[in-house]
Design a protein around this motif. Structure first.
Motif, mmCIF file in Angstrom:
data_model
loop_
_atom_site.group_PDB
_atom_site.id
_atom_site.type_symbol
_atom_site.label_atom_id
_atom_site.label_comp_id
_atom_site.label_asym_id
_atom_site.label_seq_id
_atom_site.Cartn_x
_atom_site.Cartn_y
_atom_site.Cartn_z
ATOM 1 N N GLU A 274 0.575 -1.163 0.202
ATOM 2 C CA GLU A 274 -0.087 0.147 0.123
ATOM 3 C C GLU A 274 0.966 1.120 -0.162
ATOM 4 O OE1 GLU A 274 -3.006 -0.663 3.251
ATOM 5 O OE2 GLU A 274 -4.118 -2.089 1.806
ATOM 6 N N THR B 69 2.125 1.385 -3.738
ATOM 7 C CA THR B 69 1.240 1.812 -4.798
ATOM 8 C C THR B 69 0.390 2.791 -4.478
ATOM 9 O OG1 THR B 69 -0.320 0.124 -4.073
ATOM 10 C CG2 THR B 69 1.305 -0.581 -5.450
ATOM 11 N N THR C 23 -2.391 2.468 -3.246
ATOM 12 C CA THR C 23 -3.716 1.706 -3.205
ATOM 13 C C THR C 23 -4.025 0.438 -2.082
ATOM 14 O OG1 THR C 23 -3.050 0.161 -5.087
ATOM 15 C CG2 THR C 23 -3.971 2.274 -5.688
ATOM 16 N N TYR D 118 -4.584 -3.091 -0.895
ATOM 17 C CA TYR D 118 -4.390 -4.469 -1.206
ATOM 18 C C TYR D 118 -5.588 -5.336 -1.221
ATOM 19 C CZ TYR D 118 -2.434 -9.316 -1.110
ATOM 20 O OH TYR D 118 -2.346 -10.644 -1.308
ATOM 21 N N THR D 119 -6.060 -5.948 -2.238
ATOM 22 C CA THR D 119 -6.880 -6.921 -2.138
ATOM 23 C C THR D 119 -6.553 -8.234 -2.193
ATOM 24 O OG1 THR D 119 -7.998 -5.347 -4.076
ATOM 25 C CG2 THR D 119 -8.942 -7.643 -3.619
#
Length: 192
Positions: free
Chosen positions: A146, A149, A151, A153-154
């Motif tokens: 995270e 990026t 973004t 994490y999934t």
């Protein structure tokens, strides 16, 4: 029938020994490529994990078939997984961190499956400690991903509820047990 273990227990020990080696070997390789501290420190933990499973194999008189060479695995599925994960992690630092998180998700799922197959107290303790370590490692890789990026994490394998519980530290395993497991893990790393 070493020391009264079932075949499922023997298979679980041999599999988890190799799976922990896989994590170690992938992390060493990705650390060499990207120099990210998570890979170096967690690789040390994975070595302690594989050594803990080796101690169980020795205790029960199970012949350890694990290859000693880095990146080499007796289990063909683990060999294919290793090859795939190293290739994926070589794409970018962010992808390497996602690979690290995936490995920990796989470890957690596989440990849950193997924990359900045994009633041997010492195996349960080791596997619970490995699971606790994998939860801690998953959190570290997620934080790194995270930060890298920007973004979220999934999760790639775990269901959303299990993943959320692990990230919040309320995994249903008991926070006291988790704390002592992580403390023990930290002690193992300090000694190396």
């Amino acid at each position: 029938d070493p020391a009264g273990l079932t075949q499922a227990e023997i298979d679980a020990l041999l599999f988890m020994r190799e799976e922990e080696k896989l994590a170690h070997d992938v992390y060493v390789e990705l650390y060499e490529q990207w120099g990210l501290t998570q890979f170096n420190s967690i690789a040390s933990s994975e070595q302690a994990h594989t050594d803990a499973v080796k101690a169980l194999l020795d205790r029960y008189g199970v012949v350890d078939t694990t290859a000693t060479e880095p990146g080499v695995f007796v289990n063909t599925e683990l060999q294919a997984l290793y090859n795939d994960l190293v290739a994926r992690g070589s794409g970018s630092a962010a992808e390497a961190l996602a690979v690290g998180a995936l490995i920990e998700e796989v470890d957690i799922a596989d440990l849950d499956e193997r924990i359900a197959q045994t009633d041997q107290a010492d195996i349960l303790v080791v596997f619970a400690n490995l699971r606790s370590g994998s939860e801690s490692h998953l959190r570290a890789f997620v934080r790194g991903y995270e930060a890298q990026t920007g973004t979220a994490y999934t999760p790639q394998l775990l269901d959303a509820e299990t993943y959320a519980a692990i990230l919040s530290g309320t995994n249903g395993q008991g926070n006291g047990g988790q704390g002592s497991g992580n403390g023990g893990q930290g002690g193992g790393n300090g000694g190396q």
